[in-house]
Every structure is written in structure tokens, then in C-alpha cells.
Design a protein around this motif. Structure first.
Motif, PDB file in Angstrom:
ATOM      1  N   VAL A  28       0.857  -1.178   0.000  1.00  0.00           N
ATOM      2  CA  VAL A  28       0.000   0.000   0.000  1.00  0.00           C
ATOM      3  C   VAL A  28       0.897   1.233   0.000  1.00  0.00           C
ATOM      4  O   VAL A  28       1.794   1.350   0.836  1.00  0.00           O
ATOM      5  N   THR A  45      -5.459  10.117  -0.356  1.00  0.00           N
ATOM      6  CA  THR A  45      -6.153   9.422   0.721  1.00  0.00           C
ATOM      7  C   THR A  45      -6.112  10.272   1.987  1.00  0.00           C
ATOM      8  O   THR A  45      -5.750  11.448   1.953  1.00  0.00           O
ATOM      9  N   GLU A  49      -9.339   7.421   6.031  1.00  0.00           N
ATOM     10  CA  GLU A  49      -9.666   6.378   5.059  1.00  0.00           C
ATOM     11  C   GLU A  49      -8.892   5.100   5.360  1.00  0.00           C
ATOM     12  O   GLU A  49      -9.438   3.998   5.262  1.00  0.00           O
ATOM     13  N   LEU A  50      -7.651   5.262   5.725  1.00  0.00           N
ATOM     14  CA  LEU A  50      -6.825   4.094   6.029  1.00  0.00           C
ATOM     15  C   LEU A  50      -7.302   3.397   7.299  1.00  0.00           C
ATOM     16  O   LEU A  50      -7.306   2.164   7.376  1.00  0.00           O
ATOM     17  N   GLY A  52     -10.418   3.407   8.239  1.00  0.00           N
ATOM     18  CA  GLY A  52     -11.633   2.731   7.774  1.00  0.00           C
ATOM     19  C   GLY A  52     -11.319   1.427   7.065  1.00  0.00           C
ATOM     20  O   GLY A  52     -11.972   0.404   7.299  1.00  0.00           O
ATOM     21  N   ALA A  53     -10.318   1.442   6.203  1.00  0.00           N
ATOM     22  CA  ALA A  53      -9.930   0.224   5.485  1.00  0.00           C
ATOM     23  C   ALA A  53      -9.433  -0.839   6.464  1.00  0.00           C
ATOM     24  O   ALA A  53      -9.780  -2.019   6.341  1.00  0.00           O
ATOM     25  N   ALA A  56     -12.520  -2.183   8.414  1.00  0.00           N
ATOM     26  CA  ALA A  56     -13.355  -3.048   7.577  1.00  0.00           C
ATOM     27  C   ALA A  56     -12.671  -4.393   7.341  1.00  0.00           C
ATOM     28  O   ALA A  56     -13.317  -5.450   7.399  1.00  0.00           O
ATOM     29  N   GLY A  57     -11.382  -4.364   7.078  1.00  0.00           N
ATOM     30  CA  GLY A  57     -10.644  -5.603   6.841  1.00  0.00           C
ATOM     31  C   GLY A  57     -10.589  -6.492   8.064  1.00  0.00           C
ATOM     32  O   GLY A  57     -10.823  -7.703   7.988  1.00  0.00           O
ATOM     33  N   GLU A  78     -18.242  -8.955   3.246  1.00  0.00           N
ATOM     34  CA  GLU A  78     -17.816  -7.681   2.660  1.00  0.00           C
ATOM     35  C   GLU A  78     -18.242  -6.551   3.573  1.00  0.00           C
ATOM     36  O   GLU A  78     -19.423  -6.453   3.940  1.00  0.00           O
ATOM     37  N   LYS A  80     -17.939  -2.293   4.473  1.00  0.00           N
ATOM     38  CA  LYS A  80     -17.569  -0.926   4.104  1.00  0.00           C
ATOM     39  C   LYS A  80     -17.565  -0.090   5.375  1.00  0.00           C
ATOM     40  O   LYS A  80     -18.403  -0.293   6.258  1.00  0.00           O
TER      41      LYS A  80
END
Length: 144
Positions: A28, A45, A49-50, A52-53, A56-57, A78, A80
Motif C-alpha cells: 500500500v 487518501t 480512510e486508512l 476505515g480500510a 473493515a478488513g 464484505e 464498508k
């Protein structure tokens, strides 16, 4: 203990500067600016956002593991994340994170699914690390 590394560099002043973040293994790599974080720019970005990613992951993996622990075979999970950056006491603050997840797993009913979703929300390591966020919500849909 497994180590995970990342790095960031910021150049110049806050509003006119720019930076780059990257994961330790280089998978990344992204640029960010004041405008991509606090304004309307979509050319980079943001730390949020990171986050959040990452959330979520982690949540998706944790929920999948919980399903496997119930002898279920998840086809997919999945998720978000929407991270809300506001202001408190004159400074920026992550005020809310909304997770929206969808999963498909044979043999899983919605009541059990919602129970596992709440366990994943409470138990995933990134959720635990984000415990200072005033509000974290999850909306979950089980697909047939």
C-alpha cells in the motif's frame, strides 16, 4: 508477537504541504494532502480512510473466523466503513465510524448472524484499538 510496520512522510507546512503513507511491505502506497483529508479533494487518501480500510478488513476477517468457529462455511464477508472526522475542543476528532457488512454463509440464520456481528464488532483487534471513538455502529445483512 507479529510486527506490522508502516511509514509516513509529510513535506512542508500543513495546508500547502503533502505527504505519502506506505505499508512496510510496500503493498500500500498513497499520497495525501490537507485537501484530501479536510477538504473536497479526491486526489489522495487520508489517515481516516486508512483507518476505515483497516477496520473493515479486520472486522470482515474476524466475523469470518467466528462463523468458522460455529462450523459454518462463509462464502464471503464484505464490509464498508465510513469514518466521520469532526471537531471537538478546537481540534479534529474521529467522531463516528459506521460499518456496513454483508455476508453469505450456508446454514446461518439471521439471529445467529447478528449475534456474531456484535461479537466481531467487540472483538476484532482494530475495534478494540478504536475504543476511544465515541460511536461505532454496524448495519449487517445476511444474503441467502
Amino acid at each position: 508477537m507479529k510486527k506490522h510496520r508502516a511509514e509516513a512522510r509529510w513535506n512542508k507546512g500543513l495546508k500547502e504541504g503533502n505527504g505519502e503513507v506506505k505499508s512496510g511491505n510496500g503493498a500500500v502506497q498513497a499520497k495525501y494532502t490537507y485537501a484530501s483529508r479536510f477538504g473536497d479533494s479526491t486526489s489522495g487518501t487520508s489517515p481516516e480512510e486508512l483507518i476505515g480500510a483497516a477496520h473493515a478488513g479486520c472486522f470482515s476477517m474476524f466475523l469470518s473466523a467466528l462463523m468458522e468457529g460455529e462450523k459454518l462455511s462463509p462464502e464471503y464477508v464484505e464490509t464498508k466503513a465510513t469514518v466521520y472526522l469532526g471537531e471537538k475542543d478546537g481540534g479534529p476528532l474521529i467522531q463516528k465510524i459506521e460499518l456496513t457488512t454483508e455476508a453469505k454463509a450456508g446454514g446461518l440464520d439471521n439471529d445467529k448472524f447478528q449475534e456474531l456481528v456484535q461479537k466481531a464488532k467487540a472483538g476484532c483487534p482494530v475495534s478494540k484499538a478504536l475504543a476511544a471513538v465515541p460511536e461505532i455502529t454496524v448495519q449487517a445483512t445476511l444474503k441467502e
